[in-house]
Design a protein around this motif. Structure first.
Motif, PDB file in Angstrom:
ATOM      1  N   LEU A  44      18.910 -10.297  35.202  1.00 60.54           N
ATOM      2  CA  LEU A  44      19.114 -10.248  36.645  1.00 60.54           C
ATOM      3  C   LEU A  44      17.830 -10.683  37.330  1.00 60.54           C
ATOM      4  O   LEU A  44      16.733 -10.418  36.837  1.00 60.54           O
ATOM      5  N   SER A  45      17.965 -11.310  38.476  1.00 58.75           N
ATOM      6  CA  SER A  45      16.810 -11.730  39.257  1.00 58.75           C
ATOM      7  C   SER A  45      16.567 -10.758  40.404  1.00 58.75           C
ATOM      8  O   SER A  45      17.509 -10.321  41.061  1.00 58.75           O
ATOM      9  N   VAL A  46      15.306 -10.412  40.635  1.00 61.79           N
ATOM     10  CA  VAL A  46      14.915  -9.717  41.864  1.00 61.79           C
ATOM     11  C   VAL A  46      13.931 -10.628  42.583  1.00 61.79           C
ATOM     12  O   VAL A  46      12.990 -11.146  41.988  1.00 61.79           O
ATOM     13  N   ASP A  47      14.166 -10.850  43.875  1.00 63.73           N
ATOM     14  CA  ASP A  47      13.435 -11.867  44.624  1.00 63.73           C
ATOM     15  C   ASP A  47      12.997 -11.337  45.983  1.00 63.73           C
ATOM     16  O   ASP A  47      13.667 -10.467  46.566  1.00 63.73           O
ATOM     17  N   PRO A  48      11.911 -11.889  46.533  1.00 62.90           N
ATOM     18  CA  PRO A  48      11.425 -11.402  47.834  1.00 62.90           C
ATOM     19  C   PRO A  48      12.452 -11.498  48.956  1.00 62.90           C
ATOM     20  O   PRO A  48      12.493 -10.618  49.825  1.00 62.90           O
ATOM     21  N   TYR A  49      13.290 -12.554  48.960  1.00 63.88           N
ATOM     22  CA  TYR A  49      14.238 -12.719  50.068  1.00 63.88           C
ATOM     23  C   TYR A  49      15.202 -11.542  50.179  1.00 63.88           C
ATOM     24  O   TYR A  49      15.766 -11.285  51.255  1.00 63.88           O
ATOM     25  N   MET A  50      15.397 -10.807  49.077  1.00 66.40           N
ATOM     26  CA  MET A  50      16.326  -9.693  49.099  1.00 66.40           C
ATOM     27  C   MET A  50      15.881  -8.597  50.060  1.00 66.40           C
ATOM     28  O   MET A  50      16.724  -7.857  50.600  1.00 66.40           O
ATOM     29  N   ARG A  51      14.577  -8.508  50.268  1.00 63.03           N
ATOM     30  CA  ARG A  51      14.083  -7.484  51.208  1.00 63.03           C
ATOM     31  C   ARG A  51      14.645  -7.727  52.606  1.00 63.03           C
ATOM     32  O   ARG A  51      15.029  -6.782  53.310  1.00 63.03           O
ATOM     33  N   GLU A 305       6.937 -14.502  32.430  1.00 63.91           N
ATOM     34  CA  GLU A 305       7.933 -13.614  33.012  1.00 63.91           C
ATOM     35  C   GLU A 305       7.440 -12.180  32.906  1.00 63.91           C
ATOM     36  O   GLU A 305       6.820 -11.806  31.906  1.00 63.91           O
ATOM     37  N   THR A 306       7.719 -11.408  33.925  1.00 58.79           N
ATOM     38  CA  THR A 306       7.516  -9.971  33.861  1.00 58.79           C
ATOM     39  C   THR A 306       8.901  -9.367  33.700  1.00 58.79           C
ATOM     40  O   THR A 306       9.756  -9.508  34.580  1.00 58.79           O
ATOM     41  N   ALA A 317      11.915  -2.599  39.307  1.00 61.25           N
ATOM     42  CA  ALA A 317      11.428  -3.978  39.174  1.00 61.25           C
ATOM     43  C   ALA A 317      11.278  -4.635  40.539  1.00 61.25           C
ATOM     44  O   ALA A 317      10.288  -5.325  40.810  1.00 61.25           O
ATOM     45  N   PHE A 318      12.249  -4.410  41.408  1.00 64.97           N
ATOM     46  CA  PHE A 318      12.208  -4.998  42.749  1.00 64.97           C
ATOM     47  C   PHE A 318      11.003  -4.488  43.536  1.00 64.97           C
ATOM     48  O   PHE A 318      10.263  -5.266  44.157  1.00 64.97           O
ATOM     49  N   LEU A 319      10.788  -3.189  43.519  1.00 68.92           N
ATOM     50  CA  LEU A 319       9.677  -2.608  44.271  1.00 68.92           C
ATOM     51  C   LEU A 319       8.337  -3.072  43.711  1.00 68.92           C
ATOM     52  O   LEU A 319       7.391  -3.338  44.475  1.00 68.92           O
ATOM     53  N   SER A 320       8.249  -3.176  42.403  1.00 67.90           N
ATOM     54  CA  SER A 320       7.020  -3.668  41.785  1.00 67.90           C
ATOM     55  C   SER A 320       6.739  -5.101  42.196  1.00 67.90           C
ATOM     56  O   SER A 320       5.592  -5.472  42.497  1.00 67.90           O
ATOM     57  N   LYS A 329       7.887 -15.009  37.050  1.00 64.20           N
ATOM     58  CA  LYS A 329       9.169 -14.489  37.540  1.00 64.20           C
ATOM     59  C   LYS A 329       9.396 -13.055  37.088  1.00 64.20           C
ATOM     60  O   LYS A 329       9.229 -12.725  35.916  1.00 64.20           O
ATOM     61  N   MET A 330       9.799 -12.208  38.012  1.00 61.18           N
ATOM     62  CA  MET A 330      10.224 -10.855  37.679  1.00 61.18           C
ATOM     63  C   MET A 330      11.713 -10.878  37.370  1.00 61.18           C
ATOM     64  O   MET A 330      12.522 -11.327  38.196  1.00 61.18           O
ATOM     65  N   VAL A 331      12.097 -10.427  36.186  1.00 52.16           N
ATOM     66  CA  VAL A 331      13.506 -10.368  35.802  1.00 52.16           C
ATOM     67  C   VAL A 331      13.814  -9.015  35.183  1.00 52.16           C
ATOM     68  O   VAL A 331      12.917  -8.329  34.682  1.00 52.16           O
ATOM     69  N   VAL A 332      15.069  -8.666  35.238  1.00 51.94           N
ATOM     70  CA  VAL A 332      15.556  -7.444  34.608  1.00 51.94           C
ATOM     71  C   VAL A 332      16.415  -7.853  33.412  1.00 51.94           C
ATOM     72  O   VAL A 332      17.390  -8.591  33.562  1.00 51.94           O
ATOM     73  N   ARG A 333      16.020  -7.388  32.244  1.00 48.86           N
ATOM     74  CA  ARG A 333      16.800  -7.677  31.031  1.00 48.86           C
ATOM     75  C   ARG A 333      17.846  -6.575  30.869  1.00 48.86           C
ATOM     76  O   ARG A 333      17.525  -5.402  30.801  1.00 48.86           O
ATOM     77  N   VAL A 334      19.092  -6.990  30.814  1.00 53.77           N
ATOM     78  CA  VAL A 334      20.187  -6.021  30.797  1.00 53.77           C
ATOM     79  C   VAL A 334      20.467  -5.570  29.363  1.00 53.77           C
ATOM     80  O   VAL A 334      20.516  -6.393  28.454  1.00 53.77           O
TER      81      VAL A 334
END
Length: 334
Positions: A44-51, A305-306, A317-320, A329-334
């Motif tokens: 999954l992607s977490v991105d600045p625009y989501m804020r 990648e982080t 992950a998003f807050l970090s 890139k910050m990603v979440v591995r499911v």
């Protein structure tokens, strides 16, 4: 009955988001209708625009609805299908992130190829939206020409690491970047093609950039805004161009901050500042995909990648990421 673990927004953040603004729920999924697929996400992607989408205000993307599962880019594999277009095992890119399993009409997913020598998460980073953002900003927006000097703010993030390398590959004479730690600064020059890297936490970026660019800069790729924009305005050469991609320094402000004190230089130096969205440049997608595939295969592009494990840790992950905890890139591995 299959189920999906999903993350929902339950409260509009005021200032910096907190864990209490979100909840994680389990949602039962029904049987597939004809022409649908069920996908188990890999990343999954977490991105600045989501804020920005967490605020209830006008923007280029609609706000997330309270009490509903958020969306965002994700890459996964089809594990069940009633569609002739997407068989079981197909790797797909889509916008139904913030969950481990999703299902929808096959039209909601785009089949993508495996990347030789790289993980599927690269479709969320260098081969995906961040990479195309860097390419579009440098080419279509800033009009980078061979031999020009470039400054990239937020240079150690997903877009910034791509922008520095792409600027070099497009013929930039000098590439300067900013980051927020000694470790990131070292990576910019040793791994990502930057000639000069500045740690904005060590001294005012305005002073550092003026010293690092005695001959000025021609192109500014801005991911940060605030003091970085002010610093760039000081040193942009006549007819310089700024591709304004983001303003992460202000995303969590609860009240507006004063703007740059040197905006008059836009007139006196005949500068162009242009904001842009990557979604405005679908015409460049094929061109960029051909270029990034060629550069990556030739070993001319590096990536970091982080990775945070578990959809239940997606908010962490998003807050970090918002606080600069990622390199690349910050990603979440499911």
């Amino acid at each position: 009955m299959p189920s999906s673990t999903q993350v929902q927004l339950v409260r509009r953040p005021r200032g910096w988001p907190t864990e209490e603004d979100f909840r994680t729920v389990s949602v039962e999924l029904g049987d597939l209708a004809p022409g649908q697929v069920r996908v188990r996400n890999e990343f999954l992607s977490v991105d600045p625009y989501m804020r920005g989408r967490m605020n209830d205000g006008p923007s280029y993307a609609p706000p997330y609805a309270l009490g509903e599962t958020m969306t965002g880019a994700a890459v996964g594999r089809v594990e069940e299908s009633t569609s002739d277009e997407l068989p079981v095992g197909a790797l797909v890119l889509h916008g139904l992130g913030w969950r481990d399993v999703t299902q929808a009409d096959a039209s909601a997913f785009r089949r993508v190829e495996e990347i030789p020598g790289g993980p599927s998460s690269l479709h969320l980073g260098l081969f995906g939206m961040p990479g195309l953002t860097a390419y579009a900003g440098l080419t279509a927006v800033a009009g980078l020409r061979e031999g020009e000097r470039v400054f990239v703010s937020g240079a150690a993030g997903a877009v910034g690491t791509a922008a520095g390398q792409i600027a070099r590959l497009l013929g930039a004479r000098t590439v300067i970047g900013s980051a927020g730690s000694a470790e990131k600064v070292a990576l910019l020059t040793s791994r990502y093609g930057y000639d000069v890297a500045l740690n904005y936490k060590e001294a005012p970026i305005r002073e550092q950039l003026r010293a690092a660019a005695p001959e000025g800069i021609d192109v500014f790729f801005d991911n940060v805004g605030g003091d970085h924009l002010e610093a760039a305005l000081d040193v942009l050469n006549p007819n310089g161009r700024a591709a304004v991609c983001g303003s992460i320094s202000a995303y969590n402000d609860s009240a507006p901050k004063p703007g740059p004190d040197n905006l008059s230089r836009i007139v006196t130096r005949t500068l162009t500042l242009r904001g842009f969205l990557v979604g405005q440049h679908p015409d460049l997608a094929d061109e960029y995909r051909e270029a990034v595939t060629r550069w990556f295969a030739a070993g001319e592009l590096a990536y970091d990648e982080t990775v945070v494990d578990g959809v239940e840790n997606a908010v962490t992950a998003f807050l970090s990421m918002l606080r600069g905890g990622n390199t690349g890139k910050m990603v979440v591995r499911v």
